[in-house]
Design a protein around this motif. Structure first.
Motif, short mmCIF file in Angstrom:
data_model
loop_
_atom_site.label_atom_id
_atom_site.label_comp_id
_atom_site.label_asym_id
_atom_site.label_seq_id
_atom_site.Cartn_x
_atom_site.Cartn_y
_atom_site.Cartn_z
N ILE A 1 0.87 -1.19 0.00
CA ILE A 1 0.00 0.00 0.00
C ILE A 1 0.90 1.23 0.00
CG2 ILE A 1 -1.68 1.32 1.33
CD1 ILE A 1 -2.65 -1.40 2.44
N GLY A 2 0.72 2.10 -0.98
CA GLY A 2 1.57 3.30 -1.06
C GLY A 2 2.99 2.92 -1.41
N PHE B 1 9.05 0.85 3.23
CA PHE B 1 10.38 1.44 3.37
C PHE B 1 11.30 0.52 4.15
CE2 PHE B 1 13.35 3.92 5.95
CZ PHE B 1 14.01 4.63 4.98
N TRP C 1 12.68 2.72 -1.07
CA TRP C 1 11.24 2.93 -1.16
C TRP C 1 10.67 1.96 -2.19
CZ3 TRP C 1 8.44 5.83 2.13
CH2 TRP C 1 9.17 6.71 2.96
N PHE D 1 -2.18 3.79 -7.10
CA PHE D 1 -1.10 4.50 -6.42
C PHE D 1 -0.12 5.16 -7.39
CE2 PHE D 1 -2.30 1.25 -3.20
CZ PHE D 1 -2.73 2.13 -2.22
N MET E 1 6.80 11.20 -5.47
CA MET E 1 7.31 11.37 -4.11
C MET E 1 8.47 10.42 -3.84
SD MET E 1 3.94 11.77 -1.77
CE MET E 1 3.52 10.04 -1.90
N TYR E 2 8.42 9.26 -4.49
CA TYR E 2 9.43 8.26 -4.20
C TYR E 2 10.65 8.38 -5.11
CZ TYR E 2 5.37 6.65 -1.70
OH TYR E 2 4.28 6.61 -0.87
N ARG F 1 18.56 -2.65 11.45
CA ARG F 1 17.25 -2.06 11.73
C ARG F 1 16.89 -2.16 13.19
NH1 ARG F 1 12.64 -3.43 8.99
NH2 ARG F 1 13.31 -5.58 9.14
N GLU G 1 18.63 0.62 14.81
CA GLU G 1 18.01 1.91 14.56
C GLU G 1 16.79 2.14 15.42
OE1 GLU G 1 16.89 2.45 10.56
OE2 GLU G 1 18.95 2.76 9.95
N GLU H 1 -4.10 6.74 2.23
CA GLU H 1 -3.87 5.32 2.47
C GLU H 1 -2.38 5.04 2.62
OE1 GLU H 1 -5.51 1.74 0.15
OE2 GLU H 1 -6.55 3.50 -0.66
N ALA H 2 -1.62 5.64 1.70
CA ALA H 2 -0.17 5.45 1.73
C ALA H 2 0.42 6.04 3.01
CB ALA H 2 0.47 6.10 0.51
N SER I 1 -0.41 3.95 6.01
CA SER I 1 0.34 2.71 5.98
C SER I 1 1.80 2.95 6.39
CB SER I 1 0.20 2.08 4.60
OG SER I 1 1.36 1.42 4.22
N ASP I 2 2.35 4.10 5.98
CA ASP I 2 3.69 4.47 6.45
C ASP I 2 3.71 4.59 7.97
OD1 ASP I 2 4.94 4.64 4.00
OD2 ASP I 2 4.61 6.80 3.75
N ARG J 1 3.81 1.66 10.21
CA ARG J 1 5.06 0.90 10.30
C ARG J 1 6.12 1.61 11.13
NH1 ARG J 1 4.01 -0.76 4.68
NH2 ARG J 1 4.82 1.27 4.14
N ASN K 1 13.72 7.10 13.16
CA ASN K 1 13.68 7.33 11.71
C ASN K 1 12.27 7.02 11.25
OD1 ASN K 1 16.42 8.00 10.76
ND2 ASN K 1 16.90 6.07 11.76
N PRO L 1 9.80 7.05 8.22
CA PRO L 1 9.56 7.26 6.79
C PRO L 1 8.13 7.69 6.52
CG PRO L 1 9.70 4.91 7.30
CD PRO L 1 9.99 5.64 8.57
N ILE L 2 7.98 8.73 5.72
CA ILE L 2 6.64 9.17 5.35
C ILE L 2 6.67 9.76 3.95
CG2 ILE L 2 6.95 11.44 6.52
CD1 ILE L 2 3.62 9.74 6.64
N MET L 3 5.90 9.18 3.06
CA MET L 3 5.72 9.68 1.70
C MET L 3 7.02 10.03 0.99
SD MET L 3 2.17 11.43 2.13
CE MET L 3 1.72 10.41 0.80
N VAL M 1 12.43 10.55 4.94
CA VAL M 1 12.60 10.01 6.29
C VAL M 1 12.72 11.18 7.24
CG1 VAL M 1 14.00 8.56 7.78
CG2 VAL M 1 13.78 8.02 5.35
#
Lengths: 194, 584
Positions: free
Chosen positions: A38-39, A42, A59, A67, A73-74, B12, B15, B180-181, B184-185, B188, B199, B201-203, B206
């Motif tokens: 979804i989207g 990462f 990404w 999408f 954006m990515y 990870r 982090e 939605e994206a 979902s980011d 997580r 850290n 991550p969004i759209m 980071v």
């Protein structure tokens, strides 16, 4: 040792195995029943390349059409784009060509592009010839590799090659030629694909 | 040559810090999201209904009708203030009563490590707004008007502003898949663990940020651990602070009165900020609330308050004295409604740093009549402390020399911090003396009582160990303390200290008990008394674990060992019963 953060995006049709490639690279595992992304998801992985540490900020974008509009954006700020197709599905290779065009028009100018034919373990039902894909990749100065996320074929090699092609910090100007040429070329962009 | 030696998992884990526990690994969809946000909503304007919640994420999130109505009104500018383009602001509203307050046990653990002024208030939500208003002839109303709103319990103003700025413009262009994206980011993200380098991550970018802990030295701005030389905002953004607003910019319209405003906030006086737009009202209110940091402002405050608010009647009634709250308003109607309030800050447009009004005097309240009153502070309050000319000069000099706004902000923040600390240290010192002596804590008696707070005794300590030790400011400090002791800020501060000391006392008592030779004790006592002791110790152990008592690390295992050895010294039938009660 210098640490560089390198943004990398994965693009390509739904179901070609983008997430599986990332999972194989980062976690060295494979799940045949992975859910559609979804989207974008990462992940990061740091590797050593020569005298630098490359921290890949990966990404992994959703392949589903709804999408599609989010992709900028990515790839914005990305040092490399891994464009994935499925060697057993001809139409995923057409989608790939559209991604190349979009990157050429709107992507960062020196982005390293890697054309990746996934599912090479399914050679029996192949629809895209390796030579055709290789020729296409050469014509746009892109990396080319056939991979299998399932059998861990060429996954690390793909990222090593990306590290190699990314201009090093000290000589970023001189080695830029290694990258994918994405100077605006309006003549190519108007045509619809294949 | 390439060396591929770093497994991703290890990195990870590193982090995400020590927080990645089994509980997190097993989290359900939306669990991680809810650690950060209650929900995200889109508020639009319907010609027939007025403002309405159009979209709600996650779709199962619950808001009562009252809450929805508040969110709708608070997400839009309430007066025709001409907020054309994009505006960001924040509001705060009361959680509907009767709603279950379910705090995730994991999150409680985090709350414990937060500095007091960043702790969640179970009764309130924050709303972070990104409002867009642009001309659109294709729409009946002639304008596109929409807000993207994040509802959260976390007071991380700067952080959510940054996140919204990333999400909202994309959303207004690309609609639902974008939300939605984003969700979902967020789902997580690692948990909001204080002290860890996060850290997030969004759209496509980071965001790197660190939530302060209560153990941080106040005033140290967050230093980012990872500073990779990199300026590309499309890759990552490092936030130097998660919550701090720019004090200097916010106070620049009333900059000559900062010290008086500090007193008003410290004493919990009713205060209203009248501003031309929600972004200015909310920033100014948040600046006011934070100027007494590290003290927590304990009364209610509303960065943006409208006439439609559920608490409108309660807060504006003339039948009672104005409540000890800070309100930020923009509707000119309030100039009349709140005419009787003792302290009013009126600000014009917040100017770019560098321009500061020249006027000096605090204005008389009777001069505040209408909408067109001039910017300034309207109050008949006489400050207890003399004005500190040095800070004013220092900042003015900075303006002349074109000192960067960040530097001015740091100077002002440090000034407030030192002032607040000078004020609070004598209280800390006195309250610490209420703790009983260590030798009076005896294992076989219940813990001794804390001594009571006595205003007279405290005042006596001020002669020798008052704020004059750390502050050059003269004035009626005694008067300021006397008023402060009656305020809700003192009440809140004292309760916290009292609770901490009680816990410390219990912890010391438990440690004293552990140091005893309990086997020797049971030899001298009857079987019934031994059983009674075992049950008591078990209870103590359980509550000590549950309440995270600040005991030495080896205390709990030692206590468990004591319990085990007493049980094994008892007859077998009793052993059976006592061991069985372990599992219930």
């Amino acid at each position: 040792m210098a640490l560089r953060e390198l943004k990398v995006c994965l693009l390509g049709d739904t179901g070609v195995g983008k997430s599986s490639i990332v999972w194989r690279f980062v976690e060295d595992s494979f799940d045949p029943n992975i859910n559609p992304t979804i989207g974008a998801s990462f992940m990061t992985k740091t590797v050593q390349y020569q005298n630098e540490l490359h921290k890949f900020l990966i990404w992994d974008t959703a392949g589903q059409e709804r999408f599609r509009a989010l992709a900028p954006m990515y790839y914005r700020g990305s040092a490399a784009a891994i464009i994935v197709y499925d060697i057993t599905k001809e139409e995923t290779f057409s989608t790939l060509k559209n991604w190349v065009k979009e990157l050429r028009q709107h992507g960062p100018p020196n982005i390293v592009v890697a054309i990746t034919g996934n599912k090479c373990d399914l050679n029996d039902v192949r629809e895209v010839l390796e030579k055709d894909a290789k020729d296409y990749a050469d014509s746009i100065h892109a990396i080319f590799v056939e991979t299998s996320a399932k059998n861990a074929i060429n996954i690390n090699e793909l990222f090593i090659e990306i590290s190699r092609r990314i201009p090093s910090t000290d000589a970023s100007l001189t080695s830029a030629g290694k990258g994918f040429k994405l100077r605006r070329q309006p003549s190519v962009t108007k045509h619809s694909c294949c | 040559m390439a060396l591929w030696s770093m497994p991703g998992l290890e990195e990870r884990l590193q982090e995400q810090g020590p927080t990645r526990s089994l509980a997190e690994a097993l989290s359900l969809p939306w669990d991680r999201f809810s650690a950060w946000l209650h929900c995200i909503c889109v508020v639009g304007f319907d010609l027939e209904l007025g403002q309405a919640v159009e979209v709600l994420y996650p779709t199962h999130s619950k808001l009562t009708d009252k809450e929805k109505s508040n969110i709708c009104y608070l997400s839009f500018p309430d007066s025709n203030s001409g907020c054309l383009g994009d505006t960001q602001f924040c509001f705060r509203f009361r959680q509907s009563s009767g709603r279950k307050i379910s705090l995730h046990c994991l999150m409680d653990q985090f709350d414990k490590d937060l500095p007091i002024y960043l702790k969640k208030d179970p009764a309130y939500y924050y709303g972070y707004v990104y409002f867009r208003q642009v001309r659109d002839k294709t729409l009946k109303r002639g304008y596109f008007q929409k807000s993207l709103v994040m509802i959260s319990k976390l007071p991380y103003i700067k952080f959510f502003q940054t996140v919204l700025k990333k999400i909202a413009p994309e959303y207004f262009e690309k609609s639902d898949p974008c939300l939605e994206a984003a969700c979902s980011d967020i789902d997580r993200w690692p948990a909001p663990c204080p002290g860890a380098m996060l850290n997030l991550p969004i759209m496509g970018v980071v965001i790197k940020v660190r939530i302060p802990t209560r153990h941080d030295k106040p005033g140290t701005t967050t230093q980012l651990i990872e500073t990779t030389p990199q300026a590309d905002v499309h890759i990552s953004v490092s936030l130097p602070t998660i919550h701090e607003v720019d004090l200097f910019r916010c106070f620049s319209p009333v900059f000559l009165h900062i010290q008086m405003l500090w007193e008003l906030v410290l004493l919990g006086e009713p205060l209203v900020v009248m501003a031309p737009s929600p972004s200015e009202s909310s920033e100014t209110v948040l600046a006011l609330v934070s100027c007494i940091s590290p003290l927590k402002y304990c009364s209610d405050f509303r960065p943006y308050f409208t006439i439609h608010d559920t608490e409108f009647k309660e807060y504006t009634t003339r039948t009672q004295a104005p409540p000890p709250v800070i309100l930020g308003v923009t509707n000119p109607f309030f100039a009349k409604t709140l005419q009787h309030w003792p302290h009013i800050i009126r600000i014009g447009d917040i100017k770019l740093a560098g321009e500061v009004p020249k006027q000096v005097k605090v204005k008389k309240l009777k001069n505040l009549k209408t909408l067109d009153s001039k910017p300034g502070v309207y109050s008949s309050y006489k400050p207890f402390l003399n004005r500190d000319e040095e800070i004013i000069k220092q900042l003015q000099k900075g303006i002349q020399q074109k000192r960067p706004a960040e530097a001015q902000n740091v100077i002002l923040r440090r000034y407030f911090l030192e002032l607040t600390q000078s004020f609070i240290i004598p209280l800390e010192r006195y309250v610490a003396s209420l703790m009983p002596l260590q030798k009076s804590i005896l294992p076989w008696k219940s813990p001794p009582q804390l001594k009571c707070f006595s205003q007279d005794e405290f005042m006596k300590t001020l002669e020798k160990t008052g704020p004059q030790l750390t502050s050059r400011l003269k004035g009626d400090w005694m008067g300021l303390y006397r008023h402060f002791l009656k305020s809700s800020n003192f009440d809140g501060w004292f309760r916290t200290r009292w609770k901490e000391m009680t816990r410390k006392l219990e912890a010391l008592h438990l440690e004293a008990l552990c140091d005893e030779d309990l086997l020797l004790w049971i030899e001298k006592h009857t079987e019934v008394e031994a059983v009674d002791l075992v049950l008591k110790l078990k209870n103590k152990l359980m509550s000590a674990v549950g309440e995270h008592l600040p005991v030495k690390p080896d205390t709990m295992p030692r206590l468990q060992m004591h319990i085990d050895s007493i049980i094994s010294a008892l007859p077998e039938d009793l052993q059976g019963i006592l061991l069985k009660s372990d599992t219930t």
